[in-house]
Design a protein around this motif. Structure first.
Motif, short mmCIF file in Angstrom:
data_model
loop_
_atom_site.label_atom_id
_atom_site.label_comp_id
_atom_site.label_asym_id
_atom_site.label_seq_id
_atom_site.Cartn_x
_atom_site.Cartn_y
_atom_site.Cartn_z
N GLY A 79 30.11 6.20 25.77
CA GLY A 79 29.78 6.70 27.09
C GLY A 79 30.09 8.18 27.23
N ILE A 81 31.63 11.01 29.92
CA ILE A 81 32.39 11.24 31.14
C ILE A 81 32.29 12.73 31.45
CG2 ILE A 81 34.67 11.16 32.22
CD1 ILE A 81 35.28 8.83 30.23
N LYS A 101 24.97 5.34 30.18
CA LYS A 101 26.28 5.72 29.61
C LYS A 101 26.92 6.91 30.34
CE LYS A 101 25.16 4.14 24.93
NZ LYS A 101 25.04 4.53 23.52
N TYR A 102 26.40 7.31 31.50
CA TYR A 102 26.88 8.52 32.17
C TYR A 102 27.79 8.19 33.34
CZ TYR A 102 26.77 12.82 34.92
OH TYR A 102 27.12 13.92 35.63
N HIS A 103 28.96 8.84 33.40
CA HIS A 103 29.90 8.70 34.52
C HIS A 103 30.41 10.07 34.92
CE1 HIS A 103 30.03 4.71 32.62
NE2 HIS A 103 30.19 4.29 33.85
N GLU A 141 41.48 8.17 36.47
CA GLU A 141 40.07 7.82 36.71
C GLU A 141 39.30 7.74 35.38
OE1 GLU A 141 36.53 9.29 39.69
OE2 GLU A 141 38.54 10.14 39.97
N ILE A 159 37.44 4.29 33.29
CA ILE A 159 36.09 4.25 32.71
C ILE A 159 36.16 3.88 31.22
CG2 ILE A 159 34.07 5.66 32.13
CD1 ILE A 159 34.69 7.24 34.75
#
Length: 196
Positions: A110, A112, A166-168, A182, A186
């Motif tokens: 992913g 972040i 896959k984006y946060h 945070e 994730i």
């Protein structure tokens, strides 16, 4: 293997958070900036070529960076995973990285993204320039050019990973520990998916 792209403009706090993540998850830090700076310090042909471009605020060619990453992957085949810091910066690089990881039987878990506005970034980088000795952090015009270069060329990479689910994004302004907590939430969700 847990492979995280830690994303955000220069000065967003990627270096600070990377170190905490390395300690917590036993990941290997792959900072293209650090890789390039070590080449520059060693005075290699690659380093000298990279320095000329970096001094002008221009990104180093993809094949050079992918080659360095490939070497690191092969040197650390048994690693728990990697944190990619400062790479990929373009969609083409993201595609090359996916291909390279696929050849090494792994993938990006992913991305972040630490989001910080331009004024805060400029302030942070100029402050860092006073203590780091990095000339690219001491010139406000160059700092702003780097942030603009990021916004123009790099921001579309977020869309590439968003399309893969896959984006946060995380607000990169605040207490370091709160931001770290945070990020960990994730990453723990990625780890759960890997072990499922």
């Amino acid at each position: 293997m847990l492979n995280i792209v830690l994303f955000g403009p220069p000065g967003a706090g990627k270096g600070t958070q990377s170190q905490k993540l390395i300690d917590t998850y036993s990941l290997i830090h792959l900072s293209t900036g650090d890789l390039l700076r070590s080449e520059i310090a060693a005075g290699t042909e690659l380093g000298l070529r990279a320095k000329t471009l970096m001094d002008q605020g221009i990104l180093v060619p993809d094949e050079v960076v992918i080659g360095m990453i490939d070497t690191k992957l092969k040197e650390n085949r048994n690693a728990a995973g990697f944190i990619f810091d400062g790479f990929p910066r373009t969609v083409k690089q993201a595609e090359s990285l996916d291909s390279l990881l696929d050849q090494n039987n792994t993938a990006i878990s992913g991305m972040i993204a630490l989001e910080v506005n331009e004024e805060e970034l400029t302030k942070r980088l100029l402050l860092r320039g006073q203590t780091s000795g990095r000339p690219d952090d001491q010139n406000e015009e160059l700092v702003r050019k780097r942030v603009q270069e990021y916004n123009t060329k790099t921001a579309p990479v977020a869309g590439y990973y968003a399309n893969q689910g896959k984006y946060h994004a995380i607000n990169g302004i605040g207490e370091i520990e709160e931001i770290f907590t945070e990020i960990c939430e994730i990453i723990d969700s990625y780890a759960t998916q890997l072990n499922a």
